[in-house]
Design a protein around this motif. Sequence first.
Motif, PDB file in Angstrom:
ATOM      1  N   MET A   1       0.848  -1.164   0.000  1.00  0.00           N
ATOM      2  CA  MET A   1       0.000   0.000   0.000  1.00  0.00           C
ATOM      3  C   MET A   1       0.901   1.237   0.000  1.00  0.00           C
ATOM      4  O   MET A   1       1.880   1.293   0.727  1.00  0.00           O
ATOM      5  CB  MET A   1      -0.898  -0.034   1.234  1.00  0.00           C
ATOM      6  CG  MET A   1      -1.995   0.976   1.183  1.00  0.00           C
ATOM      7  SD  MET A   1      -3.133   0.972   2.606  1.00  0.00           S
ATOM      8  CE  MET A   1      -3.451  -0.720   2.925  1.00  0.00           C
ATOM      9  N   SER A   2       0.519   2.249  -0.768  1.00  0.00           N
ATOM     10  CA  SER A   2       1.364   3.434  -0.882  1.00  0.00           C
ATOM     11  C   SER A   2       1.237   4.344   0.344  1.00  0.00           C
ATOM     12  O   SER A   2       0.253   4.265   1.098  1.00  0.00           O
ATOM     13  CB  SER A   2       0.999   4.221  -2.138  1.00  0.00           C
ATOM     14  OG  SER A   2      -0.252   4.852  -1.969  1.00  0.00           O
ATOM     15  N   LYS A   3       2.222   5.191   0.496  1.00  0.00           N
ATOM     16  CA  LYS A   3       2.265   6.106   1.631  1.00  0.00           C
ATOM     17  C   LYS A   3       1.071   7.059   1.603  1.00  0.00           C
ATOM     18  O   LYS A   3       0.433   7.299   2.635  1.00  0.00           O
ATOM     19  CB  LYS A   3       3.574   6.889   1.569  1.00  0.00           C
ATOM     20  CG  LYS A   3       3.809   7.843   2.692  1.00  0.00           C
ATOM     21  CD  LYS A   3       5.139   8.545   2.452  1.00  0.00           C
ATOM     22  CE  LYS A   3       5.671   9.240   3.653  1.00  0.00           C
ATOM     23  NZ  LYS A   3       6.970   9.857   3.401  1.00  0.00           N
ATOM     24  N   SER A   4       0.746   7.582   0.432  1.00  0.00           N
ATOM     25  CA  SER A   4      -0.366   8.536   0.345  1.00  0.00           C
ATOM     26  C   SER A   4      -1.705   7.869   0.641  1.00  0.00           C
ATOM     27  O   SER A   4      -2.583   8.488   1.261  1.00  0.00           O
ATOM     28  CB  SER A   4      -0.381   9.204  -1.026  1.00  0.00           C
ATOM     29  OG  SER A   4      -0.488   8.246  -2.042  1.00  0.00           O
ATOM     30  N   LEU A   5      -1.878   6.632   0.239  1.00  0.00           N
ATOM     31  CA  LEU A   5      -3.118   5.925   0.542  1.00  0.00           C
ATOM     32  C   LEU A   5      -3.253   5.689   2.045  1.00  0.00           C
ATOM     33  O   LEU A   5      -4.351   5.826   2.605  1.00  0.00           O
ATOM     34  CB  LEU A   5      -3.170   4.594  -0.212  1.00  0.00           C
ATOM     35  CG  LEU A   5      -4.445   3.770  -0.022  1.00  0.00           C
ATOM     36  CD1 LEU A   5      -5.666   4.564  -0.467  1.00  0.00           C
ATOM     37  CD2 LEU A   5      -4.346   2.460  -0.771  1.00  0.00           C
ATOM     38  N   LYS A   6      -2.159   5.372   2.705  1.00  0.00           N
ATOM     39  CA  LYS A   6      -2.200   5.191   4.163  1.00  0.00           C
ATOM     40  C   LYS A   6      -2.565   6.499   4.859  1.00  0.00           C
ATOM     41  O   LYS A   6      -3.330   6.502   5.825  1.00  0.00           O
ATOM     42  CB  LYS A   6      -0.848   4.685   4.665  1.00  0.00           C
ATOM     43  CG  LYS A   6      -0.586   3.253   4.277  1.00  0.00           C
ATOM     44  CD  LYS A   6       0.756   2.789   4.779  1.00  0.00           C
ATOM     45  CE  LYS A   6       0.995   1.351   4.378  1.00  0.00           C
ATOM     46  NZ  LYS A   6       2.267   0.844   4.834  1.00  0.00           N
ATOM     47  N   ILE A   7      -2.042   7.603   4.354  1.00  0.00           N
ATOM     48  CA  ILE A   7      -2.370   8.909   4.939  1.00  0.00           C
ATOM     49  C   ILE A   7      -3.847   9.219   4.735  1.00  0.00           C
ATOM     50  O   ILE A   7      -4.534   9.672   5.661  1.00  0.00           O
ATOM     51  CB  ILE A   7      -1.462  10.009   4.350  1.00  0.00           C
ATOM     52  CG1 ILE A   7      -0.027   9.807   4.833  1.00  0.00           C
ATOM     53  CG2 ILE A   7      -1.970  11.395   4.716  1.00  0.00           C
ATOM     54  CD1 ILE A   7       0.992  10.727   4.187  1.00  0.00           C
ATOM     55  N   VAL A   8      -4.361   8.966   3.532  1.00  0.00           N
ATOM     56  CA  VAL A   8      -5.777   9.225   3.249  1.00  0.00           C
ATOM     57  C   VAL A   8      -6.674   8.371   4.142  1.00  0.00           C
ATOM     58  O   VAL A   8      -7.656   8.871   4.710  1.00  0.00           O
ATOM     59  CB  VAL A   8      -6.084   8.981   1.753  1.00  0.00           C
ATOM     60  CG1 VAL A   8      -7.578   8.965   1.488  1.00  0.00           C
ATOM     61  CG2 VAL A   8      -5.405  10.029   0.894  1.00  0.00           C
ATOM     62  N   ILE A   9      -6.352   7.111   4.300  1.00  0.00           N
ATOM     63  CA  ILE A   9      -7.144   6.229   5.160  1.00  0.00           C
ATOM     64  C   ILE A   9      -7.114   6.717   6.602  1.00  0.00           C
ATOM     65  O   ILE A   9      -8.158   6.778   7.276  1.00  0.00           O
ATOM     66  CB  ILE A   9      -6.634   4.772   5.055  1.00  0.00           C
ATOM     67  CG1 ILE A   9      -6.961   4.204   3.680  1.00  0.00           C
ATOM     68  CG2 ILE A   9      -7.240   3.896   6.150  1.00  0.00           C
ATOM     69  CD1 ILE A   9      -6.300   2.871   3.393  1.00  0.00           C
ATOM     70  N   ALA A  10      -5.941   7.090   7.096  1.00  0.00           N
ATOM     71  CA  ALA A  10      -5.829   7.574   8.475  1.00  0.00           C
ATOM     72  C   ALA A  10      -6.595   8.878   8.675  1.00  0.00           C
ATOM     73  O   ALA A  10      -7.244   9.068   9.705  1.00  0.00           O
ATOM     74  CB  ALA A  10      -4.356   7.747   8.844  1.00  0.00           C
ATOM     75  N   VAL A  11      -6.555   9.772   7.690  1.00  0.00           N
ATOM     76  CA  VAL A  11      -7.305  11.029   7.798  1.00  0.00           C
ATOM     77  C   VAL A  11      -8.804  10.753   7.825  1.00  0.00           C
ATOM     78  O   VAL A  11      -9.536  11.339   8.634  1.00  0.00           O
ATOM     79  CB  VAL A  11      -6.932  11.987   6.642  1.00  0.00           C
ATOM     80  CG1 VAL A  11      -7.902  13.151   6.552  1.00  0.00           C
ATOM     81  CG2 VAL A  11      -5.517  12.511   6.807  1.00  0.00           C
ATOM     82  N   ILE A  12      -9.260   9.847   6.971  1.00  0.00           N
ATOM     83  CA  ILE A  12     -10.688   9.505   6.954  1.00  0.00           C
ATOM     84  C   ILE A  12     -11.118   8.906   8.287  1.00  0.00           C
ATOM     85  O   ILE A  12     -12.180   9.255   8.826  1.00  0.00           O
ATOM     86  CB  ILE A  12     -10.999   8.554   5.785  1.00  0.00           C
ATOM     87  CG1 ILE A  12     -10.879   9.313   4.465  1.00  0.00           C
ATOM     88  CG2 ILE A  12     -12.384   7.932   5.924  1.00  0.00           C
ATOM     89  CD1 ILE A  12     -10.942   8.439   3.240  1.00  0.00           C
ATOM     90  N   ILE A  13     -10.300   8.045   8.859  1.00  0.00           N
ATOM     91  CA  ILE A  13     -10.623   7.452  10.162  1.00  0.00           C
ATOM     92  C   ILE A  13     -10.687   8.528  11.246  1.00  0.00           C
ATOM     93  O   ILE A  13     -11.622   8.563  12.050  1.00  0.00           O
ATOM     94  CB  ILE A  13      -9.614   6.346  10.525  1.00  0.00           C
ATOM     95  CG1 ILE A  13      -9.821   5.135   9.615  1.00  0.00           C
ATOM     96  CG2 ILE A  13      -9.740   5.938  11.995  1.00  0.00           C
ATOM     97  CD1 ILE A  13      -8.737   4.089   9.732  1.00  0.00           C
TER      98      ILE A  13
ATOM     99  N   LEU B   1       1.686   8.828   8.407  1.00  0.00           N
ATOM    100  CA  LEU B   1       3.139   8.820   8.284  1.00  0.00           C
ATOM    101  C   LEU B   1       3.767   7.757   9.181  1.00  0.00           C
ATOM    102  O   LEU B   1       4.696   7.056   8.769  1.00  0.00           O
ATOM    103  CB  LEU B   1       3.703  10.198   8.609  1.00  0.00           C
ATOM    104  CG  LEU B   1       3.410  11.299   7.592  1.00  0.00           C
ATOM    105  CD1 LEU B   1       3.849  12.654   8.125  1.00  0.00           C
ATOM    106  CD2 LEU B   1       4.070  10.990   6.267  1.00  0.00           C
ATOM    107  N   VAL B   2       3.259   7.638  10.400  1.00  0.00           N
ATOM    108  CA  VAL B   2       3.768   6.597  11.298  1.00  0.00           C
ATOM    109  C   VAL B   2       3.457   5.220  10.727  1.00  0.00           C
ATOM    110  O   VAL B   2       4.303   4.322  10.747  1.00  0.00           O
ATOM    111  CB  VAL B   2       3.176   6.764  12.721  1.00  0.00           C
ATOM    112  CG1 VAL B   2       3.487   5.558  13.585  1.00  0.00           C
ATOM    113  CG2 VAL B   2       3.704   8.036  13.361  1.00  0.00           C
TER     114      VAL B   2
END
Length: 87
Positions: free
Chosen positions: A1-13, A65-66
Motif C-alpha cells: 500500500m502506498s504512503k499517500s493511501l495510508k495517509i488518506v485512510i488515516a485522515v478519513i478514520i 506517516l507513522v
Amino acid sequence: MSKSLKIVIAVIICLAIGYGSGIATQSSITTWYPTLNKPFFNPPNWLFAPVWTILYVMMGVSAGLVWSKMEVIPLLVKKHFGFLPFN
C-alpha cells in the motif's frame, strides 16, 4: 500500500471519529456549554469546527506517516510508542 493511501485512510478514520464525537456531544452544546463561566479570551463558537477539523486532519496525516514507517523501521516506531523497552 502506498504512503499517500495510508495517509488518506488515516485522515478519513480520524475525521470519522471526530464526526462521531461531535454527534455524541451535540446535545450538550446547546444545554451545558452556554452555562459555563468562560474567560474573556474564549474563542467565538464559529471557530471551533474549522479548528477541530484541521486538528483531526493533522492527526490523520501523522498517523498515516507513522503507519508508513512501520514497514521501513518497525522496531524504531514500536520503541518510540512504548511497545518495546528502550535498550
